[in-house]
Every structure is written in C-alpha cells, then in structure tokens.
Design a protein around this motif. Sequence first.
Motif, PDB file in Angstrom:
ATOM      1  N   LEU A  45      -0.042  59.960 -20.725  1.00  0.00           N
ATOM      2  CA  LEU A  45      -0.717  61.095 -20.106  1.00  0.00           C
ATOM      3  C   LEU A  45      -1.992  60.660 -19.386  1.00  0.00           C
ATOM      4  N   GLY A  46      -2.743  59.735 -19.993  1.00  0.00           N
ATOM      5  CA  GLY A  46      -3.938  59.229 -19.341  1.00  0.00           C
ATOM      6  C   GLY A  46      -3.627  58.520 -18.033  1.00  0.00           C
ATOM      7  N   GLU A  47      -2.546  57.751 -18.009  1.00  0.00           N
ATOM      8  CA  GLU A  47      -2.164  57.065 -16.772  1.00  0.00           C
ATOM      9  C   GLU A  47      -1.727  58.067 -15.707  1.00  0.00           C
ATOM     10  N   SER A  53      -5.583  61.613  -9.917  1.00  0.00           N
ATOM     11  CA  SER A  53      -6.962  61.736  -9.425  1.00  0.00           C
ATOM     12  C   SER A  53      -7.415  60.534  -8.602  1.00  0.00           C
ATOM     13  N   ALA A  54      -6.588  59.512  -8.463  1.00  0.00           N
ATOM     14  CA  ALA A  54      -6.989  58.315  -7.713  1.00  0.00           C
ATOM     15  C   ALA A  54      -7.080  58.638  -6.225  1.00  0.00           C
ATOM     16  N   TYR A 150       0.375  51.409  -3.109  1.00  0.00           N
ATOM     17  CA  TYR A 150       0.126  50.659  -4.343  1.00  0.00           C
ATOM     18  C   TYR A 150      -0.928  51.367  -5.184  1.00  0.00           C
ATOM     19  N   TRP A 151      -0.794  51.223  -6.489  1.00  0.00           N
ATOM     20  CA  TRP A 151      -1.829  51.649  -7.430  1.00  0.00           C
ATOM     21  C   TRP A 151      -1.711  50.790  -8.684  1.00  0.00           C
ATOM     22  N   ARG A 152      -2.810  50.189  -9.057  1.00  0.00           N
ATOM     23  CA  ARG A 152      -2.855  49.276 -10.199  1.00  0.00           C
ATOM     24  C   ARG A 152      -1.794  48.178 -10.085  1.00  0.00           C
ATOM     25  N   GLY A 153      -1.679  47.646  -8.892  1.00  0.00           N
ATOM     26  CA  GLY A 153      -0.848  46.464  -8.669  1.00  0.00           C
ATOM     27  C   GLY A 153       0.636  46.727  -8.542  1.00  0.00           C
ATOM     28  N   ASP A 170       6.768  55.073 -11.039  1.00  0.00           N
ATOM     29  CA  ASP A 170       6.040  56.339 -10.915  1.00  0.00           C
ATOM     30  C   ASP A 170       5.483  56.735 -12.285  1.00  0.00           C
ATOM     31  N   PRO A 171       4.169  56.883 -12.409  1.00  0.00           N
ATOM     32  CA  PRO A 171       3.593  57.225 -13.723  1.00  0.00           C
ATOM     33  C   PRO A 171       3.697  58.702 -14.077  1.00  0.00           C
ATOM     34  N   ARG A 172       4.078  59.536 -13.142  1.00  0.00           N
ATOM     35  CA  ARG A 172       4.176  60.964 -13.437  1.00  0.00           C
ATOM     36  C   ARG A 172       5.323  61.227 -14.425  1.00  0.00           C
ATOM     37  N   GLY A 173       5.038  61.976 -15.432  1.00  0.00           N
ATOM     38  CA  GLY A 173       6.059  62.304 -16.424  1.00  0.00           C
ATOM     39  C   GLY A 173       6.439  61.153 -17.331  1.00  0.00           C
ATOM     40  N   GLY A 174       5.641  60.102 -17.348  1.00  0.00           N
ATOM     41  CA  GLY A 174       5.966  58.970 -18.213  1.00  0.00           C
ATOM     42  C   GLY A 174       5.868  59.277 -19.695  1.00  0.00           C
ATOM     43  N   TYR A 175       5.244  60.388 -20.014  1.00  0.00           N
ATOM     44  CA  TYR A 175       5.107  60.776 -21.432  1.00  0.00           C
ATOM     45  C   TYR A 175       6.360  61.444 -21.967  1.00  0.00           C
ATOM     46  N   ARG A 176       7.268  61.891 -21.084  1.00  0.00           N
ATOM     47  CA  ARG A 176       8.385  62.724 -21.519  1.00  0.00           C
ATOM     48  C   ARG A 176       9.342  61.984 -22.443  1.00  0.00           C
TER      49      ARG A 176
END
Length: 394
Positions: A45-47, A53-54, A150-153, A170-176
């Motif tokens: 969720l933090g990622e 917000s980046a 790119y984001w964080r490499g 893609d970091p969106r929804g990585g918590y699911r």
Amino acid sequence: MKTPPAGPREPSAARTPRVLGAAVTGVVLVLVTGWLLFAVVPRALGEERAFASAASCPAGRVSTECRYTVRAAVTSVAADHRHRSTYYWLNLGPVRDASGAARPGGPGPAPPNTGRPAGGGAEAPARVKMDGRTPVYAAVRPGAVLHLTYWRGEIRYADFQGLRQYTAADPRGGYRLPLAGALVLLSVGGTCLRSAYCWSRCTAEPPGHEPWRLAVPLASVLLISCFAFGTPWVGGGVPTALLLTAVGALPVLAGAAWLTHRHHRRGTDTIKVAPLVPLADECFPGTVLGEVPYSRADFAYLVAGPGLLAATLDPAGRIARRPVPRTLAVVRVRPPYWTDPGPRPAPGAQVVECRDGTTPVYIVTEPHCVARVLGALRHPTEAQLRPPRRGRRP
C-alpha cells in the motif's frame, strides 16, 4: 436388539496427536496471516501511494523517487504460453533516425541523481513484460515508438498514440494478492484452531467417521475461503475487504452451527438394524477386527449362514473359513471410530460392535450386509426368518 447406551468415548491420549496437529497448523497459519497483513500488505500500500503521488522529474535530472519518460522502439513482440497462462513481452531497442543512427531517448534510465537527462541512444535493448494483451501490446508493431515511464528503476507503463498500458511492475493494487492470501489463511487457520479446541473440550463426543463431521467444516472453510479470496478485488481497499469477508462468513458459520446442532441432538450414534437370518451361506466383503484368533487382516470376506459367521480370504467363501464363536455377543451397530483397530474402512461402512468375553471385537462390513451379520450371530429361532431380497446380491 436392545439399544445400549452410548458407546465408548475416545480416550484423551488418542485425541492428543490430532489436537496438537490442528493447533500447531492453526497457529502457523495465523502467524503467516499476521505477517501478510502487518508487513507485506502495508508495504504494498505504501508503494502504491508513493507511485500515485510521484511527480515528474525536473528537466535534466533523474531520480528514483520521481517519474521520467524515455522513448524506445519496438523490435519484436512475444507471447509465452506456460502452464495455461500467457505472458506478453515487448522487446525494445533505441530509437533510430533515417540514417540508422541511434537517437537520444532510447530505453533504460540514466543513473539516478546524475544531473544528466534520461536516455542516450547507446543503451542496450530492453525487454518489458506487459500486464495483459491490450491496449498497447495489441496495437504496436516492430518499429513503433513507445514512451516508457520509469519509477524507482523499473518501467511502470508504456504510452503509444494516446493509449496507455501498465507493465507487470505496476504497483497499483499490489496489496490485493497478499491480502487475499491472508484472508484465506486466516479462514483455514481459524478452522484449525476451533477444531483443536472442540476436540480437546468435547470429551463426550464419540469419535465417529460420520460424513458430516468432516463435510461440514470442510464445506464451510471452502466457501469462506473462496469468498474471502475475491473480496480484495471488489474495491475499496483493505477495510472493505475485511468487512465483506466478515459479512460473507456469518451466514456460512450460522449454517454450519445449525447443522452441527442438528446432528448432536440425535444423542447417540447407534444404528438400528433388524437381524436377518440367511437361509443359505452367503459371502460378502467384511473384516473381523480385534485381538482374537479368528481376526486376520488378509481375510477380507465374511460368510453368513443360519447359525454361522466366519471370516475368509476366499471371495467365494468355500475355503479357509475361520468361524467366530457362538459366545460372541453383539453390543450395537454404529459408524466406524477413529480409534477402531485396523485400516481405515471404506466410506459408508458400518461396524457391528461385539464382545468376546471381555475382548472387544469389531465386524466391519457394508450397510446392506449388517442385517445378515446380526442374523448369523443369532440362533434361527431367535429371529424372524426372512427370504433373501431379490435383485443385486452383495
């Protein structure tokens, strides 16, 4: 046949391995659930929040905490089919001008915080895994120019002629997925802990092989787990998934409790069967268990006749008979118990519980053969003689 009081109870020593196994399994699953819920899910969720917000990197500077875009040309597309799944890949190279020379803006980031613009046509070709087939993967052809962000490499998404497709990074929804796994493990772990508690406390419960004792908890945990696994994809984040899982589990648990209470109201697991004395010797599957000389593990058939019951290894029942003594007394008919000697009986089997003096003897056979066993253990004058039923014989 008189109905005796409830049968022998399962000794605590026999329940201990089962209770410990369920308790240890439940504790381990709950600990893994805690690690997923309080470590993996918050990190994902933090990622996701950091990515949302980046901002874009300032002109001429590159940083891992801001987004920056480079151009790349598609050299080829590939679809890997593995284990009933398909993975879509884009092979990328530097953008070249009409003369074939590499132009700035090729794939690959510059080292972070160097002060140099991203790109530079000398980078090696890259390979990026797309999240699905549409829309960019299906639209591009070799030579198409993409804008990679790119984001964080890592490449997070690709733009092509107004279309945007996210990559597998893609970091969106990585918590699911970890949240879904945590909810499933919590359901299974809670069931294990509850089973361990019930087995340790319910000392008066006979250890039967009745199907509902296994079917009800298994069906309950399966329904709850399937529902819980899908809740993270409904939307609304972690609180919504937890709330939906709790709401969905309530009717399942209520139904399981009602079924359990309904079965417990029966008070006894004794099965009432009317004896039927065979008019002639009949052979059918069955085993005599107990510490008696006429009990043999390889004798898998029974011969029943007027005043005769014998164990045999002959499917026809003609040879190698071991008759049971006439002093064998029937106690009752019941389902198999976990503590019965010998191998696990077939599903649906029934046990004629007997006593040879002070030695317990168990005759295991199919339900439609129990009446013949009871009749064979009685003198013909003690039971009503009935002709054998027509149709399929055991």
